[in-house]
Write a protein that holds these residues in place. Structure first.
Motif, short mmCIF file in Angstrom:
data_model
loop_
_atom_site.label_atom_id
_atom_site.label_comp_id
_atom_site.label_asym_id
_atom_site.label_seq_id
_atom_site.Cartn_x
_atom_site.Cartn_y
_atom_site.Cartn_z
N GLN A 1 -20.23 13.91 -2.30
CA GLN A 1 -19.78 12.52 -2.29
C GLN A 1 -19.60 12.01 -0.86
O GLN A 1 -20.00 10.89 -0.52
CB GLN A 1 -18.46 12.39 -3.05
CG GLN A 1 -17.86 11.00 -3.05
CD GLN A 1 -16.47 10.99 -3.66
OE1 GLN A 1 -15.75 11.98 -3.63
NE2 GLN A 1 -16.08 9.85 -4.20
N GLN A 2 -19.02 12.85 0.01
CA GLN A 2 -18.71 12.42 1.36
C GLN A 2 -19.95 12.29 2.24
O GLN A 2 -19.94 11.53 3.21
CB GLN A 2 -17.72 13.41 2.00
CG GLN A 2 -16.33 13.38 1.39
CD GLN A 2 -15.58 12.11 1.73
OE1 GLN A 2 -15.65 11.61 2.85
NE2 GLN A 2 -14.87 11.56 0.76
N VAL A 3 -21.02 13.02 1.92
CA VAL A 3 -22.24 12.87 2.71
C VAL A 3 -22.75 11.44 2.62
O VAL A 3 -23.25 10.87 3.60
CB VAL A 3 -23.32 13.86 2.23
CG1 VAL A 3 -24.66 13.56 2.91
CG2 VAL A 3 -22.91 15.29 2.54
N GLY A 4 -22.64 10.85 1.44
CA GLY A 4 -22.95 9.43 1.30
C GLY A 4 -24.43 9.10 1.25
O GLY A 4 -24.80 7.92 1.33
N CYS B 1 -14.82 21.25 -4.35
CA CYS B 1 -15.22 21.17 -2.94
C CYS B 1 -16.66 20.72 -2.80
O CYS B 1 -16.99 19.88 -1.95
CB CYS B 1 -15.04 22.52 -2.26
SG CYS B 1 -13.32 22.93 -1.84
N LEU B 2 -17.54 21.24 -3.62
CA LEU B 2 -18.94 20.88 -3.53
C LEU B 2 -19.18 19.45 -4.00
O LEU B 2 -20.02 18.73 -3.44
CB LEU B 2 -19.79 21.86 -4.33
CG LEU B 2 -19.84 23.28 -3.73
CD1 LEU B 2 -20.54 24.24 -4.66
CD2 LEU B 2 -20.53 23.27 -2.36
N LEU C 1 -23.51 15.74 8.38
CA LEU C 1 -24.76 15.27 7.79
C LEU C 1 -24.79 13.75 7.69
O LEU C 1 -25.82 13.12 7.95
CB LEU C 1 -24.96 15.90 6.41
CG LEU C 1 -25.33 17.39 6.39
CD1 LEU C 1 -25.43 17.89 4.96
CD2 LEU C 1 -26.64 17.64 7.14
N ARG C 2 -23.67 13.15 7.33
CA ARG C 2 -23.61 11.69 7.19
C ARG C 2 -23.89 10.99 8.52
O ARG C 2 -24.61 9.99 8.57
CB ARG C 2 -22.24 11.28 6.65
CG ARG C 2 -22.14 9.78 6.37
CD ARG C 2 -20.76 9.40 5.83
NE ARG C 2 -19.70 9.61 6.81
CZ ARG C 2 -18.76 10.55 6.69
NH1 ARG C 2 -18.73 11.36 5.64
NH2 ARG C 2 -17.83 10.68 7.62
N ARG D 1 -15.57 17.94 6.66
CA ARG D 1 -16.11 17.92 8.02
C ARG D 1 -17.62 18.20 8.00
O ARG D 1 -18.38 17.60 8.76
CB ARG D 1 -15.38 18.95 8.89
CG ARG D 1 -15.77 18.89 10.37
CD ARG D 1 -15.46 17.53 10.97
NE ARG D 1 -15.81 17.46 12.40
CZ ARG D 1 -15.75 16.35 13.12
NH1 ARG D 1 -15.36 15.21 12.55
NH2 ARG D 1 -16.07 16.37 14.40
N MET D 2 -18.04 19.13 7.16
CA MET D 2 -19.47 19.41 7.07
C MET D 2 -20.23 18.18 6.57
O MET D 2 -21.34 17.87 7.05
CB MET D 2 -19.72 20.59 6.13
CG MET D 2 -19.03 21.90 6.53
SD MET D 2 -19.51 22.54 8.15
CE MET D 2 -18.15 21.97 9.20
#
Length: 366
Positions: free
Chosen positions: A338-341, A332-333, A306-307, A301-302
């Motif tokens: 990776q998810q921020v993209g 987790c980090l 940012l993404r 979610r964090m």
């Protein structure tokens, strides 16, 4: 003359929260290996510190800045270990003489002058009763070091700092701190006082995060009057209160109640909503989050915030499981990044006011 009995074994010496020695040891081993340094950790669970034995501890210390070590409160280069603190003179051990002798034995002539000396104990059940001894030893050691030429006559924080870590009353570690790559606080712990106006003690976590994860220039640039922030999972409002005191206007998201004086301030707006669902209609300067939830769900979610550009910067906590906490932290980090993209800078630390958790600061790079 005092007999030193010192063991000269170069090592990285790092302090941590008692009980998290395995996590710090695993982190140091992984990071040292990735940097190309051979070595091994030595520690006991509950001791509050880890020694990472390495032939070139100075080079390893430069390769692993304190800011990058998540589970370390303090990072030093150890140069001697004293398994017996001094020879017995009458009924008293000559601890001061043992330390001065060990320094001469390990470092040679006092060409390297220290600017300060910290005599400390570990933040552990065994270490805390040594607080009185640490104070008394420090008071006796400083004039002896000045007379021997090891310590400047006036404190000089810009010079290397000598640390004496008391493991027990009879065992100590001697180490050197780089003033620009170590915590200036004794035992690596910033001493913050709880404010009676704070809605909860969790305010201390965010205060410590701002002091530890950001430098002075960043705090001045990134907290200005009437900036805007969201606090997810805000109730009863400890983190919103800290932001408000920085001059920030806060949208506090929680289905639970907030402390009334926050609402009376005119700087805090309370929205009863789910922090995992709500998002702002425009980019905020900050988003903070201390929700009790699975760490991977929080990390994802964090990253979304940012993404999607919902905030410029974020500080959030990841609650860790009871086992394999370093593995979970690393995963987790990595998932978050990776998810921020897009390019993102993050810093993470287990703070003194954290418990089974770490605190993360992150912002998308321009």
């Amino acid at each position: 003359m005092a007999a030193t009995g010192a063991i000269a074994q170069p090592a990285l010496l790092a302090y941590c929260r008692a009980g998290f020695e395995p996590e710090l040891a695993a982190e140091l081993a992984e990071r040292a290996g990735a940097a190309g340094f051979a070595g091994y950790p030595r520690t006991d669970r509950g001791s509050g510190f880890v020694r990472y034995v390495c032939e070139d501890a100075d080079a390893l210390s430069q390769a692993l800045p304190l800011r990058d070590i998540i589970f370390a409160r303090q990072k030093l280069v150890a140069f001697a270990e004293l398994p017996t603190l001094g020879a017995t003179v009458g009924a008293k051990p000559d601890r001061v003489g043992a330390i001065v002798d060990a320094m001469a034995h390990a470092l040679g002539t006092p060409a390297l002058r220290f600017g300060e000396v910290h005599v400390e104990h570990a933040d552990s059940d065994e270490g805390r009763p040594l607080a009185g001894l640490a104070r008394a030893l420090g008071n006796a050691l400083r004039p002896a070091l000045r007379e021997a030429g090891w310590l400047t006559h006036i404190d000089s924080p810009a010079r290397p700092r000598l640390h004496v870590l008391l493991e027990t009353g009879d065992r100590a570690h001697l180490a050197i701190a780089d003033p620009v790559d170590s915590s200036p606080f004794p035992m690596g712990i910033p001493r913050l006082r709880a404010n009676p106006q704070a809605p909860s003690r969790s305010a201390l976590k965010l205060e410590e995060a701002l002091l530890t994860l950001l430098d002075r220039d960043e705090r001045e640039a990134w907290f200005k009057e009437n900036m805007h922030a969201a606090d997810l999972g805000a109730a009863p409002g400890g983190w919103s209160w800290v932001l408000m005191r920085q001059g920030v206007r806060v949208i506090s998201i929680d289905n639970g109640p907030l402390a009334q004086h926050l609402l009376d301030s005119g700087r805090v707006e309370h929205l009863r909503a789910d922090g995992f669902v709500w998002h702002p209609k425009r980019t905020l300067d900050w988003m903070v989050c201390d929700m009790v939830e699975q760490p991977r769900r929080v990390a994802e979610r964090m990253a979304t915030w940012l993404r999607e550009g919902w905030c410029r910067r974020t500080i959030f906590n990841l609650k860790l499981p009871m086992k394999k906490r370093w593995d979970e932290t690393a995963q987790c980090l990595a998932l978050f990044e990776q998810q921020v993209g897009k390019p993102v800078e993050w810093r993470a630390k287990q703070l003194y006011h954290d418990r089974e958790e770490i605190t993360v600061f992150a912002h998308a790079r321009a």
